[in-house]
Scaffold this active site. Sequence first.
Site, short mmCIF file in Angstrom:
data_model
loop_
_atom_site.label_atom_id
_atom_site.label_comp_id
_atom_site.label_asym_id
_atom_site.label_seq_id
_atom_site.Cartn_x
_atom_site.Cartn_y
_atom_site.Cartn_z
N GLU A 1 41.47 23.74 -70.04
CA GLU A 1 40.91 25.06 -69.75
C GLU A 1 41.64 26.18 -70.46
OE1 GLU A 1 41.11 24.99 -65.31
OE2 GLU A 1 39.11 25.87 -65.54
N HIS B 1 41.11 -0.66 -70.45
CA HIS B 1 39.70 -0.97 -70.65
C HIS B 1 39.03 -0.04 -71.66
CE1 HIS B 1 39.88 -3.88 -67.44
NE2 HIS B 1 40.52 -2.98 -66.72
N CYS C 1 29.95 36.98 -63.86
CA CYS C 1 29.55 38.37 -64.00
C CYS C 1 30.06 39.17 -62.81
CB CYS C 1 28.04 38.57 -64.12
SG CYS C 1 27.31 37.79 -65.55
N ASN D 1 23.70 39.92 -61.85
CA ASN D 1 24.47 38.69 -61.89
C ASN D 1 23.54 37.59 -61.40
OD1 ASN D 1 26.28 36.58 -61.51
ND2 ASN D 1 27.17 37.46 -59.65
N GLY D 2 23.35 36.54 -62.21
CA GLY D 2 22.46 35.45 -61.82
C GLY D 2 21.57 35.08 -63.00
N GLU E 1 43.31 16.56 -62.56
CA GLU E 1 43.52 18.01 -62.44
C GLU E 1 44.48 18.52 -63.53
OE1 GLU E 1 42.15 20.38 -61.16
OE2 GLU E 1 43.64 21.97 -60.99
N LYS F 1 35.64 32.80 -63.39
CA LYS F 1 36.26 32.32 -62.16
C LYS F 1 35.25 31.79 -61.16
CE LYS F 1 39.81 31.88 -59.47
NZ LYS F 1 40.67 30.74 -59.82
N ARG G 1 35.73 37.37 -63.39
CA ARG G 1 34.41 36.75 -63.17
C ARG G 1 33.63 36.57 -64.47
NH1 ARG G 1 32.91 37.25 -57.69
NH2 ARG G 1 30.78 36.77 -58.31
N TRP H 1 29.36 37.36 -68.17
CA TRP H 1 29.56 35.98 -68.63
C TRP H 1 28.17 35.55 -69.10
CZ3 TRP H 1 27.68 31.06 -67.53
CH2 TRP H 1 28.46 29.99 -68.00
N LYS I 1 43.49 21.37 -66.28
CA LYS I 1 44.28 22.61 -66.47
C LYS I 1 44.61 22.81 -67.93
CE LYS I 1 43.71 24.41 -63.69
NZ LYS I 1 42.98 23.91 -62.55
O1 M6R Z 1 35.21 28.42 -56.59
P1 M6R Z 1 35.08 26.92 -56.70
O2 M6R Z 1 36.30 26.22 -56.17
O3 M6R Z 1 33.83 26.39 -56.11
O4 M6R Z 1 35.03 26.65 -58.25
C1 M6R Z 1 34.81 25.38 -58.76
C2 M6R Z 1 35.15 25.31 -60.23
O5 M6R Z 1 34.34 26.18 -60.96
C3 M6R Z 1 36.61 25.64 -60.49
O6 M6R Z 1 37.47 24.83 -59.75
C4 M6R Z 1 36.95 25.50 -61.98
O7 M6R Z 1 36.90 24.16 -62.36
C5 M6R Z 1 38.31 26.13 -62.26
N1 M6R Z 1 38.23 26.93 -63.44
C6 M6R Z 1 39.40 25.16 -62.38
O8 M6R Z 1 40.60 25.71 -62.81
#
Ligand code: M6R
Length: 615
Positions: free
Chosen positions: A495, A511, A2, A101-102, A488, A610, A27, A75, A492
């Site tokens: 996501e 396994h 948010c 926000n929260g 990772e 984000k 955000r 969000w 990616k």
């Molecule tokens: O701001 P942060 O690095 O603490 O965020 C952690 C995760 O929310 C963040 O890395 C998320 O997994 C990303 N969308 C990855 O691309």
Amino acid sequence: MCGIIGYIGNREAYPILVQGLHRLEYRGYDSSGVALVDPSGELRIYKSKGKVDELERFARSKELGGTIGIAHTRWATHGEPNDTNAHPHCSQSGRIALVHNGTIENYDVLKQALRQHGYDFRSETDTEVLVQLIEYVMDSSGCTLFDAVREATHRIVGAYAIAVIDRENPNQIIAARRSSPLVIGISGTEAYYLASDATPIVEFTDEVVYLNDGEIAVINRNEKLRIVGSDNSESKINITKLEMSISELEKGGYPHFMLKEIFEQPKTIADCISGRISPDGERLTISGVLENRERFLKARRIVIVACGTSWHAGLIGKHLFEEFCRIPVEVEYASEFRYRHPVIGEGDVLIAVSQSGETADTLAALELAKGQGAFIFGICNVIGSSIPRATHSGCYIHVGPEIGVASTKAFTGQVTVLAMVALAVGRLRGTIDDERFRSVTRDLRRIPMLIEEVLKLDGRVRELSKIFTYAHNFLYLGRGYNYPAALEGALKLKEISYIHAEGYPAAEMKHGPIALIDNEMPTVVIATSDSIYEKTVSNIQQVKARNGRVLAIVTEGDEVASKIADWTLEIPEVCECLSPLLTSIPLQLLAYHTAVSKGRDVDRPRNLAKSVTVE
Ligand code: M6R
């Protein structure tokens, strides 16, 4: 998670608020809205499901005058994304508007109590409860908006950053925070900007004040800013100078922020190293390590806490610290760590890794460890954010604002900082010899140039991605330092393309996941020339023997893995411990181009945000 923006000054508020919403959209972007008090004293609220463009289309024909306003991009946490659940929320009488926000954990109890006092609720949100509660406190006690916000925030359990306006006093915004960020931009007493982070503020002023937990800001038109602490005392106004520039917040000719950020990596790694490693690689200066020598010398264990991509960087950190410092390292999901009863004590160093510096779980995990006597070190990107402010010491990654929701340059920045911190601690403890130290620092200095080389694969990756758009599942395999890089790569792809992908340690495949292998599911294998190269080649053979299709990331000049794999991408040679800095680049490009081929909204993937400031 948010985005909040507010403005009070002499200019029209709406264009400033909408521009700010666009900057904050990363955000959260399932709905947005704006509240203005117009020159006739009317409180006007416009809200729309969808992205900020939708709000603009909806509001185009409406009354948009007024020099005070608050706005929000959402969000969803409570209630689906729709026009009604969008913020701002308005009090029963239509007098007060609030953005939040929260999450408010005790909202249901408060809602029942307010219902008994005759309050109705239009939305399913927790936020609407707060705005009604503020109005109830004002009406029942005759107090000011400031007093009502203070009283209401005492009654709620949970996290909040809020901005509140009252049409009866169009010269004031009240803002408050607990566990969710808020920053106030100051342009003399002529204008104040309020936002979840500094990105929408930087084009107007470089002077900001970060609110601390429990503080309430009283922002009056043409008056000095007042901030009141949780004990009701006046807080000192600590002005911070922003170092961000507008160009960093724009796409600079790229179709997406994510592609821009991938291509920025030669520069961001150079910035990250700059001033820390001497040109000959002999000296490495990490002030957070030097200033806390004793804590690192006496450390009996390192615990790394993080989430998502930052957690993957933490896994690479484990390898680096164990190799260079010979200290046992545990890497924890912050969300799990905070709700266990972790055994933490004074001999522990807890490293919190977070791009945004605002991730609620990571912040809570470090507070828990701090309370138990651990030394807390932060590795963050956003300067002045909550995590760096809560740590004892730390090291910024200095990669500039990351806007794309899928983290790219922050990941390589985190790995680079973890490598430098591990080297610095290893030297302090005498657990790394000079030759090894120099060879790694010299390779670190070459990384920007080597990433330039890897980025030349872009065209080939784009072509390959077209082959893969049919796939419903992907497997990513890697070993040692490159197992986290495989995780990772899979994250990616998931996501932003919405293709299911799993990362696995290559040897672990037999396994279980080997049952999935067929010619429909591509397997991406990181098979660079390292100490376990031959073992990884065997794992590729196992996939091929089951009719699987393999894309291998190999080292230039490779002659074995490339002959077995269906497709290969060659990257330059670099020392094993730094190889994830190179292998992650083609995986970022693969995710990006696959998502583009599938027509996805790369910078704003569905359901994500984000900065995850809720748990
Ligand atoms: O701001 P942060 O690095 O603490 O965020 C952690 C995760 O929310 C963040 O890395 C998320 O997994 C990303 N969308 C990855 O691309």
